[in-house]
Design a protein around this motif. Structure first.
Motif, short mmCIF file in Angstrom:
data_model
loop_
_atom_site.label_atom_id
_atom_site.label_comp_id
_atom_site.label_asym_id
_atom_site.label_seq_id
_atom_site.Cartn_x
_atom_site.Cartn_y
_atom_site.Cartn_z
N ASN A 1 32.48 16.95 -32.22
CA ASN A 1 31.36 17.88 -32.24
C ASN A 1 31.67 19.11 -31.40
N ALA A 2 31.00 20.21 -31.70
CA ALA A 2 31.21 21.44 -30.95
C ALA A 2 30.64 21.31 -29.55
N LEU A 3 31.25 22.01 -28.60
CA LEU A 3 30.73 22.04 -27.24
C LEU A 3 29.43 22.82 -27.21
N THR A 4 28.56 22.46 -26.28
CA THR A 4 27.25 23.12 -26.18
C THR A 4 27.06 23.72 -24.79
N THR A 5 26.75 22.88 -23.81
CA THR A 5 26.45 23.38 -22.47
C THR A 5 27.60 23.17 -21.50
N GLU A 6 28.74 22.68 -21.98
CA GLU A 6 29.87 22.41 -21.10
C GLU A 6 30.40 23.71 -20.47
N THR A 7 30.72 23.68 -19.20
CA THR A 7 31.26 24.85 -18.50
C THR A 7 32.37 24.43 -17.56
N TYR A 8 33.19 25.40 -17.14
CA TYR A 8 34.16 25.13 -16.08
C TYR A 8 34.26 26.36 -15.20
N SER A 9 34.66 26.14 -13.96
CA SER A 9 34.86 27.24 -13.02
C SER A 9 36.02 26.89 -12.11
N TYR A 10 36.61 27.92 -11.51
CA TYR A 10 37.75 27.71 -10.62
C TYR A 10 37.57 28.53 -9.35
N ASP A 11 37.66 27.88 -8.21
CA ASP A 11 37.61 28.54 -6.92
C ASP A 11 39.03 28.57 -6.37
#
Length: 905
Positions: free
Chosen positions: A549-559
């Motif tokens: 299924n397609a991604l919806t609310t998934e996120t990623y970040s990098y510090d």
């Protein structure tokens, strides 16, 4: 003319054959070097013998490796061997070739049973094994296993030691030698006699139905003459032997008392053991005795209370029967021959339940309910099944077998009550079958899926109750254990196919469990902390849902300051995450657990959920590098991004890097600058000389963004003491970021603010700032968030060319113009920049870290390979040389022919 044509064809054939020979020779040079190419398993692996055993009369393992190994019977006793093979994890480790068939010769002293099966790594099948003609064959079919660290496999197989038992010269000791395993194992042998015993229970009769009390008659039969015949009888709870009733007879009717010598070894209400001094060939001894059954076992409810509370009706799943076991052995064959009897039904059983199967890859457990014959008075039948905790019914999994036919549609189910299934078995055909067919056996099979599991291994108990006419008439239960695959599994790869990058694959929640059980929590936060030796390439992060299924609310970040990748995912969902990181240490730097460990975790979970990986090898250069490795150069990578979001990479930023000459009092003068412009990856890379101070400046900001007007100074050290910590440029003092001597690269993050006013300048002021900037800057950029709305497409692997965009050619002595080695990374997470030439499309360590940096990460062998273009060029040269030689010879032959004809004239 025909003769001349033949000669030409001959020579052309020679040329082509020689060319093909060169193709084969050179193409073999272009292959990855491996330590073995497919014959002996011992060439690439270390072999260990984990277990070597036989089994006793109780079916228990008895080791053949101890100080007191048991005797083994020729042609009879099975020998079991468990061998393990491991692969070294070091820079020169053996390479497993995918689909190659490796052989291991088994000991010739044992005739092993031909067999085959899968090789499994956790829940994944990674290959196959086959035993044939006393040879073990291994084939690996999973590339991920071939590439990983910690590679090992094991298999257990069996066989017998054969011998001519009619010969008196059979050895009493056999040396069993496993290749590459020392020392050999000595197996102590004996020839099994023809003598043996049979034991059985001929009949059981009722003595008193109300007590209840029963009479058994056990029979022992001797084949051959046997001595010290031991007969042992054991009972279960609630099944008591009356010692005063034990009698011995020589006939089946129990009319003739046994007159031989009998020794009582033990005797109580729980069982007896007697020894008969001898038995002749064909002799029978009958043992008659009486037992009573505890009245508590007369019905299901009282039996449950009497036996215990484990399972439906106590330990062992007691359900309406008591068990009696009788055994016999003798000196000539000192192994018990055993008969088990489930022979007394203490109450009428209408139902049973069993665990059918478990799929470890999906967390699906299947169960079967059996309904037996019922009285004609029973009507309106249904079953209430209570599912194990933390499981749910799998829709569509029901199957009903009635008298060999599929009657699934005839059994409606109701799942409206959470944790329960009600099966309606009131169908007319089913009821008639259960009432009229002797030995009726209705089978109801269905599946449940695990939704949550805190422990690595848990027990799942499934119970069911059978009702007729609203009355509960029977119940049954079954249980099984389940060991789940890890919630997080991280695999790293670093070898000459990925260098200078390490690639990572993370599988998340493969069973789609409810991991975070707190009320209202429907997301998971993952944190992935990178070691100092690996700089994450932010734009290589690819998140994929396993259900497609397609991604919806998934996120990623990098510090970049804490080197932490944060990923937000949905709970109850399975994912695969891939990305890569640049190994930033100099070639030859050792990598191990202390400096290359990369851990991913789900914080604040109890018990903790995490997994890590590391490399045990030396840092290497790419096998496809465009030029030989030069230890005196390094790479400075500049990553341009929007302020507050390191994953929002910006194109169109122009940077200049200028080598500086350090003079008196650390005053510096500028050399010839190299200018580069970021493409879609937001990255430019400069190859620089060590022990040289460089000035970095943003000379043009991306359209719509404010320019960074500061100047920054960097130097890669061989010896940090030889480099100045500050320099004076145009009368201003600047800090110099000195990069440690073990570093081969450094990532610098440049942030741009969105322009606040129309027409705001994107070109830095020509006047340096009044206050010299700190370098690294004092402020730490905030962790950035990248919203993912679709499944990222895994970038294709390319070999970037040297950067040419907006580049000013430096003076010949300036190392800054040297092209970076081309990347030949073939990992699926490698990024593509088709619209730009970007030799090191990498993101990672922050500009805001101090200059002192620990070392970290990598694996595999070094060395260059001959490229295809080199091979092709060599072939052309060789073929051309052959043709020219031939033409020269042809002209010379023609000239000689003309001279001979002239002389003849």
């Amino acid at each position: 003319m025909r003769h001349t044509l033949k000669q030409h064809l001959k020579r052309l054939a020679v040329i082509l054959a020689a060319s093909m020979f060169m193709v084969n020779i050179l193409s073999s040079v272009d292959q990855n070097t491996v330590l073995a190419d497919g014959e002996n398993l011992t060439d690439i692996a270390t072999i260990n013998l984990l277990e070597f055993y036989t089994k006793d009369e109780n079916n228990q393992h008895v080791s053949l490796l101890g100080n007191n190994p048991p005797l083994v019977a020729y042609n009879a006793d099975q020998l079991f061997a468990c061998i393990e093979w491991t692969f070294p994890d070091d820079p020169n480790r053996a390479t497993i070739v995918l689909n190659n068939r490796y052989a291991y010769s088994l000991p010739t002293a044992i005739s092993f049973t031909d067999f085959s099966g899968p090789l499994e790594d956790g829940d994944n099948t990674v290959g196959q094994y086959e035993i044939t003609n006393n040879t073990l064959y291994i084939t690996y079919t999973d590339q991920a296993f071939c590439d990983k660290n910690g590679r090992e496999s094991r298999v257990t197989f069996s066989g017998i030691i054969e011998g001519d038992t009619s010969s008196s010269n059979l050895a009493t000791e056999i040396e069993v030698a496993f290749p590459e395993i020392n020392p050999p194992v000595t197996v102590h042998m004996f020839i099994p006699p023809d003598n043996h015993l049979d034991v059985n229970k001929d009949n059981r009769s009722v003595v008193n139905e109300t007590e209840p009390r029963y009479r058994y008659t056990a029979r022992v039969t001797s084949h051959g003459a046997n001595t010290n015949v031991v007969v042992n009888d054991l009972t279960t709870m609630g099944h008591y032997i009356d010692p005063t009733t034990i009698e011995f007879f020589s006939d089946a009717e129990c009319n003739t008392p046994y007159t031989g010598t009998v020794t009582e070894n033990s005797l109580d209400s729980g069982g007896f053991t007697y020894t008969f001094a001898s038995m002749s060939d064909g002799e029978n001894i009958y043992i008659r005795y009486e037992v009573t059954i505890d009245s508590n076992l007369s019905n299901a409810t009282s039996a449950a209370a009497f036996v215990g509370t484990s399972g439906a009706y106590g330990p062992g799943g007691y359900h309406g029967n008591v068990t009696n076991t009788i055994r016999a052995k003798c000196d000539e064959y000192p192994r018990y021959h055993t008969i088990d009897y489930n022979d007394i039904g203490t109450y009428r059983v209408y139902m049973n339940k069993y665990h059918e199967s478990t799929d470890a890859n999906t967390g699906i457990i299947s169960w079967t309910i059996y309904i037996y014959s019922i009285p004609d008075s029973f009507n309106d039948g249904y079953i209430v099944d209570t599912l194990p905790a933390n499981t749910e019914y799998v829709p569509g999994s029901l199957y009903v077998n009635c008298y060999g036919d599929d009657y699934t549609s005839a059994v409606p189910i109701d799942t409206s009550v959470e944790g329960q299934i009600t099966f309606d078995i009131n169908d007319a055909y089913i009821m008639n079958y259960l009432k009229t067919v002797n030995g009726a056996n209705l089978q109801i099979t269905y599946s449940t899926r695990i939704t949550q599991q805190v422990n690595g291994t848990d027990i799942y108990t499934n119970s069911a109750e059978l009702y007729f006419g609203g009355n509960r008439v029977d119940a049954a239960a079954a249980d099984t254990s389940f060991t789940m695959p890890p919630i997080l599994n991280k695999v790293g790869k670093y070898d000459d196919s990925t260098a200078p990058y390490a690639t990572y694959t993370v599988t998340v929640n493969p069973l789609e469990l409810n991991v975070d059980t707190a009320t209202g929590h429907n997301t998971l936060t993952l944190t992935d902390i990178f070691p100092e030796t690996c700089d994450l390439q932010v734009n290589s992060v690819a998140i994929t849902r396993n259900d497609t299924n397609a991604l919806t609310t998934e996120t990623y970040s990098y510090d970049e300051s804490s080197r932490t990748l944060t990923i937000e995912l949905l709970d109850n969902t399975a994912y695969t995450i891939r990305y890569r990181a640049l190994v930033n240490r100099r070639v030859g730097t050792p990598l191990d657990a202390s400096n290359s460990t990369n851990e991913i975790s789900i914080p604040n979970m109890s018990p903790a959920i995490s997994d890590s990986t590391y490399f045990q090898c030396l840092v290497m250069t790419s096998a496809g590098a465009a030029s030989a490795y030069d230890p005196d150069i390094a790479t400075l990578n500049v990553i341009k991004h929007e302020t507050g979001d390191t994953s929002a990479l910006l194109a169109g930023a122009q940077f200049s890097l200028t080598p500086m000459t350090v003079g008196t009092a650390n005053r510096v003068t500028a050399g010839t600058a190299v200018t580069k412009t970021t493409g879609t990856s937001g990255t430019v890379s400069f190859v620089v000389a060590r022990e040289t101070v460089y000035m970095l400046a943003e000379t043009r900001a991306p359209s719509g963004y404010e320019a960074d007007e500061d100047l920054y100074f960097y130097a890669f050290a061989n010896d940090p003491s030889t480099l100045p910590s500050t320099v004076i440029y145009n009368g201003r003092a600047y800090n110099v970021t000195i990069i440690e001597s073990d570093r081969a690269s450094r990532d610098i993050y440049f942030a741009n603010d969105v322009a606040t006013a129309a027409g705001a300048s994107t070109t830095p002021s020509a006047t340096p700032p009044a206050t010299p900037p700190e370098d690294p800057p004092a402020t730490t950029p905030a962790a950035t968030v990248q919203s993912v709305t679709t499944t990222p497409t895994e970038p294709a692997s390319t070999t970037p060319a040297a950067t040419t965009s907006s580049e000013t050619t430096a003076a010949p002595e300036q190392v800054a113009t040297v092209a970076a080695p081309a990347n030949t990374n073939t990992d699926p997470t490698a990024s593509t920049a088709s619209d730009e030439a970007d030799p090191n499309d990498v993101n990672g360590a922050g500009r805001n870290r101090a200059s002192g940096e620990a070392s970290t990460t990598a694996l595999a062998s070094t060395g260059q390979r001959i490229s295809f273009s080199n091979i092709f060029g060599t072939i052309i040269v060789f073929a051309s040389f052959q043709i020219l030689t031939y033409l020269r010879y042809d002209r010379r032959r023609a000239k000689l022919t003309q001279e001979e004809e002239s002389e003849q004239r």
